[in-house]
Design an enzyme around this catalytic site. Structure first.
Site, PDB file in Angstrom:
ATOM      1  N   SER A  65       0.632  -1.256  -0.080  1.00  0.00           N
ATOM      2  CA  SER A  65      -0.073   0.173   0.069  1.00  0.00           C
ATOM      3  C   SER A  65       0.979   1.240   0.020  1.00  0.00           C
ATOM      4  O   SER A  65       0.530   2.470  -0.518  1.00  0.00           O
ATOM      5  CB  SER A  65      -0.975   0.152   1.205  1.00  0.00           C
ATOM      6  OG  SER A  65      -1.849  -1.026   0.897  1.00  0.00           O
ATOM      7  N   HIS A  97       4.484   0.262  12.409  1.00  0.00           N
ATOM      8  CA  HIS A  97       4.163  -0.009  10.901  1.00  0.00           C
ATOM      9  C   HIS A  97       2.942   0.621  10.309  1.00  0.00           C
ATOM     10  O   HIS A  97       2.918   1.487   9.381  1.00  0.00           O
ATOM     11  CB  HIS A  97       4.902  -1.243  10.301  1.00  0.00           C
ATOM     12  CG  HIS A  97       5.540  -1.433   9.151  1.00  0.00           C
ATOM     13  ND1 HIS A  97       7.187  -0.955   9.048  1.00  0.00           N
ATOM     14  CD2 HIS A  97       5.139  -1.216   7.694  1.00  0.00           C
ATOM     15  CE1 HIS A  97       7.260  -0.986   7.975  1.00  0.00           C
ATOM     16  NE2 HIS A  97       6.456  -1.152   6.926  1.00  0.00           N
ATOM     17  N   ARG A 136     -14.944  -6.740   4.839  1.00  0.00           N
ATOM     18  CA  ARG A 136     -15.119  -5.607   4.064  1.00  0.00           C
ATOM     19  C   ARG A 136     -14.606  -5.791   2.756  1.00  0.00           C
ATOM     20  O   ARG A 136     -14.438  -4.937   1.774  1.00  0.00           O
ATOM     21  CB  ARG A 136     -14.486  -4.333   4.660  1.00  0.00           C
ATOM     22  CG  ARG A 136     -14.988  -3.981   6.001  1.00  0.00           C
ATOM     23  CD  ARG A 136     -14.100  -3.117   6.973  1.00  0.00           C
ATOM     24  NE  ARG A 136     -14.847  -2.822   8.026  1.00  0.00           N
ATOM     25  CZ  ARG A 136     -14.942  -3.573   9.329  1.00  0.00           C
ATOM     26  NH1 ARG A 136     -14.610  -4.754   9.094  1.00  0.00           N
ATOM     27  NH2 ARG A 136     -15.660  -3.019  10.226  1.00  0.00           N
TER      28      ARG A 136
HETATM   29  C1  DLZ Z   1       5.832  -4.027   5.277  1.00  0.00           C
HETATM   30  C2  DLZ Z   1       4.272  -4.068   5.366  1.00  0.00           C
HETATM   31  C3  DLZ Z   1       3.506  -4.458   6.198  1.00  0.00           C
HETATM   32  C4  DLZ Z   1       4.122  -4.652   7.798  1.00  0.00           C
HETATM   33  N1  DLZ Z   1       2.259  -4.498   6.412  1.00  0.00           N
HETATM   34  C5  DLZ Z   1       1.745  -4.136   5.134  1.00  0.00           C
HETATM   35  C6  DLZ Z   1       0.149  -4.459   5.061  1.00  0.00           C
HETATM   36  O1  DLZ Z   1      -0.428  -4.656   6.207  1.00  0.00           O
HETATM   37  N2  DLZ Z   1      -0.590  -3.907   3.931  1.00  0.00           N
HETATM   38  C7  DLZ Z   1      -0.012  -3.446   2.918  1.00  0.00           C
HETATM   39  O2  DLZ Z   1      -0.288  -3.096   1.943  1.00  0.00           O
HETATM   40  N3  DLZ Z   1       1.611  -3.216   2.908  1.00  0.00           N
HETATM   41  C8  DLZ Z   1       2.443  -3.593   3.939  1.00  0.00           C
HETATM   42  N4  DLZ Z   1       3.684  -3.634   3.923  1.00  0.00           N
HETATM   43  C9  DLZ Z   1       4.419  -3.289   2.910  1.00  0.00           C
HETATM   44  C10 DLZ Z   1       4.544  -1.646   2.296  1.00  0.00           C
HETATM   45  O3  DLZ Z   1       3.199  -1.192   2.081  1.00  0.00           O
HETATM   46  C11 DLZ Z   1       5.519  -1.556   1.574  1.00  0.00           C
HETATM   47  O4  DLZ Z   1       5.523  -2.116   0.502  1.00  0.00           O
HETATM   48  C12 DLZ Z   1       6.916  -1.676   1.830  1.00  0.00           C
HETATM   49  O5  DLZ Z   1       7.177  -1.093   3.176  1.00  0.00           O
HETATM   50  C13 DLZ Z   1       8.169  -1.353   0.894  1.00  0.00           C
HETATM   51  O6  DLZ Z   1       7.968  -0.098   0.819  1.00  0.00           O
END
Ligand code: DLZ
Length: 162
Positions: A65, A97, A136
């Protein structure tokens, strides 16, 4: 976000304009892909239901995301699309995070809406756990992809009459 009072998939179709002349870009996060692809399938179905042809829907994937903003910017820069839909799912973990990603993507998408001349839609689930996300993404609270697609159509048409 949905509540017990608001189902993400319920809307009045009479309030959704014909979208057969419009082009959409959809950026989808690969993180939590079962959820984000459920959002994607729903969004595409709603666009098609309101007249958008397959040729007028372009889909790109980004790793998570956090990257939705950049992916949406690439679409917005092209100037041949009427709206961009961002689809993602951020689930709270044990570290902060979650807050950084949610803040970054919501701020990033807001910035794009201010900077570019097309609406960029926030179709991102931000939930405390996987079950809330499932609820959702086609579960008991509907599908965020439906809501995002309806929003994209309405905003694209609003942009035409400005
Ligand atoms: C690293 C990470 C984590 C812990 N959780 C999610 C999540 O729940 N949903 C999501 O879309 N992305 C997550 N990411 C990845 C980060 O969005 C991103 O891709 C990384 O930090 C690399 O920039």
């Amino acid at each position: 976000m949905s509540t017990k009072l608001k189902n993400l998939s319920s809307y009045n179709p009479e309030l959704v304009p014909d979208a057969s002349h419009l082009r959409f870009g959809i950026v989808v996060s690969e993180w939590n892909i079962d959820i984000t692809h459920a959002l994607l399938n729903a969004a595409v179905k709603i666009l098609q239901k309101h007249g958008v042809t397959e040729d007028n829907i372009e889909i790109s994937h980004v790793p998570g995301s956090f990257e939705l903003t950049f992916g949406a910017r690439l679409f917005a820069e092209r100037e041949d699309l009427d709206s961009v839909i961002c689809l993602g799912c951020v689930i709270r973990g044990e570290t902060p995070h979650f807050d950084f990603i949610c803040q970054s993507v919501s701020h990033g998408i807001t910035e794009l809406n201010l900077e570019y001349d097309i609406p960029v839609v926030f179709g991102v689930l931000t939930t405390n756990n996987l079950q809330q996300a499932k609820d959702r993404a086609g579960g008991k609270y509907g599908n965020k992809g439906d809501e995002a697609a309806v929003t994209a159509i309405k905003m694209a048409v609003l942009n035409e009459v400005k």
